[in-house]
Design a protein around this motif. Structure first.
Motif, PDB file in Angstrom:
ATOM      1  N   ARG A 146     -62.195  45.201  29.545  1.00 37.58           N
ATOM      2  CA  ARG A 146     -62.280  46.173  28.453  1.00 37.58           C
ATOM      3  C   ARG A 146     -63.727  46.606  28.216  1.00 37.58           C
ATOM      4  NH1 ARG A 146     -59.940  50.274  25.682  1.00 37.58           N
ATOM      5  NH2 ARG A 146     -60.522  50.265  23.488  1.00 37.58           N
ATOM      6  N   TRP A 149     -64.945  48.862  31.038  1.00 43.51           N
ATOM      7  CA  TRP A 149     -64.333  50.195  30.952  1.00 43.51           C
ATOM      8  C   TRP A 149     -64.999  51.028  29.857  1.00 43.51           C
ATOM      9  CZ3 TRP A 149     -61.472  52.846  27.206  1.00 43.51           C
ATOM     10  CH2 TRP A 149     -60.842  54.015  27.669  1.00 43.51           C
ATOM     11  N   LEU A 150     -65.254  50.420  28.701  1.00 49.92           N
ATOM     12  CA  LEU A 150     -65.910  51.145  27.609  1.00 49.92           C
ATOM     13  C   LEU A 150     -67.326  51.561  27.993  1.00 49.92           C
ATOM     14  CD1 LEU A 150     -64.737  49.000  24.555  1.00 49.92           C
ATOM     15  CD2 LEU A 150     -64.116  51.373  25.014  1.00 49.92           C
ATOM     16  N   TRP A 151     -68.033  50.680  28.692  1.00 49.52           N
ATOM     17  CA  TRP A 151     -69.410  50.984  29.096  1.00 49.52           C
ATOM     18  C   TRP A 151     -69.428  52.157  30.076  1.00 49.52           C
ATOM     19  CZ3 TRP A 151     -73.932  48.957  27.252  1.00 49.52           C
ATOM     20  CH2 TRP A 151     -75.088  49.280  27.954  1.00 49.52           C
ATOM     21  N   ILE A 152     -68.540  52.119  31.071  1.00 47.99           N
ATOM     22  CA  ILE A 152     -68.467  53.205  32.043  1.00 47.99           C
ATOM     23  C   ILE A 152     -68.062  54.514  31.374  1.00 47.99           C
ATOM     24  CG2 ILE A 152     -67.238  54.027  34.099  1.00 47.99           C
ATOM     25  CD1 ILE A 152     -67.043  51.123  35.012  1.00 47.99           C
ATOM     26  N   ASP A 153     -67.211  54.412  30.363  1.00 52.94           N
ATOM     27  CA  ASP A 153     -66.732  55.591  29.643  1.00 52.94           C
ATOM     28  C   ASP A 153     -67.780  56.164  28.703  1.00 52.94           C
ATOM     29  OD1 ASP A 153     -64.477  57.361  29.161  1.00 52.94           O
ATOM     30  OD2 ASP A 153     -64.363  56.476  27.154  1.00 52.94           O
ATOM     31  N   GLY A 154     -68.925  55.488  28.588  1.00 51.72           N
ATOM     32  CA  GLY A 154     -70.002  55.980  27.744  1.00 51.72           C
ATOM     33  C   GLY A 154     -69.988  55.462  26.324  1.00 51.72           C
ATOM     34  N   ARG A 155     -69.010  54.633  25.981  1.00 49.84           N
ATOM     35  CA  ARG A 155     -68.923  54.082  24.626  1.00 49.84           C
ATOM     36  C   ARG A 155     -69.603  52.713  24.606  1.00 49.84           C
ATOM     37  NH1 ARG A 155     -62.725  54.625  23.057  1.00 49.84           N
ATOM     38  NH2 ARG A 155     -62.401  54.404  25.306  1.00 49.84           N
TER      39      ARG A 155
END
Length: 252
Positions: A146, A149-155
């Motif tokens: 999780r 995924w958030l880091w890659i998504d920019g969050r």
């Protein structure tokens, strides 16, 4: 047509950072968790009251503090979070999302190192390490996926929040179910420690809303902090499943 110039970063003043909601909520909750080390945690099966500070002091006098580093790490977690946010208030870094993620990552590496020491110690400590791994490894894997995924998504702030929240959940379990001594009865110090760890988690939930505005860039808009009913129900469901899973594995 040339692009519109972006507004320059306005670094918060030291005074505004000190009294900001981000600083106050995280510093107060972390300090509360650390202060619980002085309170009576529980009554052991030998009917003696266990105060963490007494156990830590006795072990430090006897030799390498393996037990202290392992089973009393939630108080170390509180200390590290407290000192970390003092540094944030003083420095007020520009890329605060990267700095924030370093706190839970470093603490998770610390826990991994301590777990390895347990695993390769005596047979009894190795069994403890294996039992703990049955809970930590599956949950840590899901959280790592999780966070990535958030880091890659920019969050990036949300990713840091997830990592910090997971540490808080581990701290709550450590204060009750991963405890070094068998607990006959929880005392107010143990209950307050778990409440303080939960408060540290709630303080981390404000990071995506406030922390960039409060401790990095005054020009970045602060968002309203709110929890949806769906988030609350999901959080309670995850904790309930984790507790059920742990109790099941403990009986094996």
């Amino acid at each position: 047509m040339s692009p519109e110039p972006q507004s320059d970063r306005e670094k918060p003043s030291l005074k505004s950072a000190c009294v900001s909601p981000s600083a106050i909520s995280n510093l107060v909750t972390a300090l509360a968790l650390l202060a619980c080390v002085l309170l009576p945690h529980s009554i052991g099966c030998d009917d003696k009251v266990v105060r963490p500070i007494d156990v830590i002091g006795a072990e430090l006098n006897e030799g390498p503090p393996l037990v202290t580093l392992t089973f009393f790490w939630p108080y170390v977690f509180g200390l590290c979070t407290f000192l970390f946010f003092i540094a944030l208030v003083i420095i007020r870094p520009q890329r605060i999302e990267r700095v924030l993620l370093s706190l839970p990552v470093c603490l998770l590496l610390y826990l991994t190192a301590i777990w390895c020491l347990l695993l390769f110690s005596s047979s009894a400590e190795s069994r403890v390490a294996m039992v703990i791994a049955t809970f930590v490894v599956p949950s840590a894997t899901l959280v790592a996926i999780r966070v990535t995924w958030l880091w890659i998504d920019g969050r990036k702030l949300a990713a840091a929040t997830w990592a910090q929240s997971y540490l808080c959940v581990l701290a709550i379990f450590s204060l009750r179910w991963f405890w070094i001594l068998p607990i006959k009865q929880m005392l107010y110090g143990g209950v307050l420690s778990m409440i303080a760890a939960a408060a540290v988690m709630i303080a981390s939930w404000t990071w995506p809303c406030w922390i960039e505005h409060d401790l990095s860039d005054r020009n970045h808009p602060a968002e309203r902090f709110q929890l949806s009913l769906k988030q609350i129900v999901l959080g309670m469901l995850v904790i309930a499943i984790a507790m059920t899973y742990w109790q099941f594995m403990a009986r094996q």
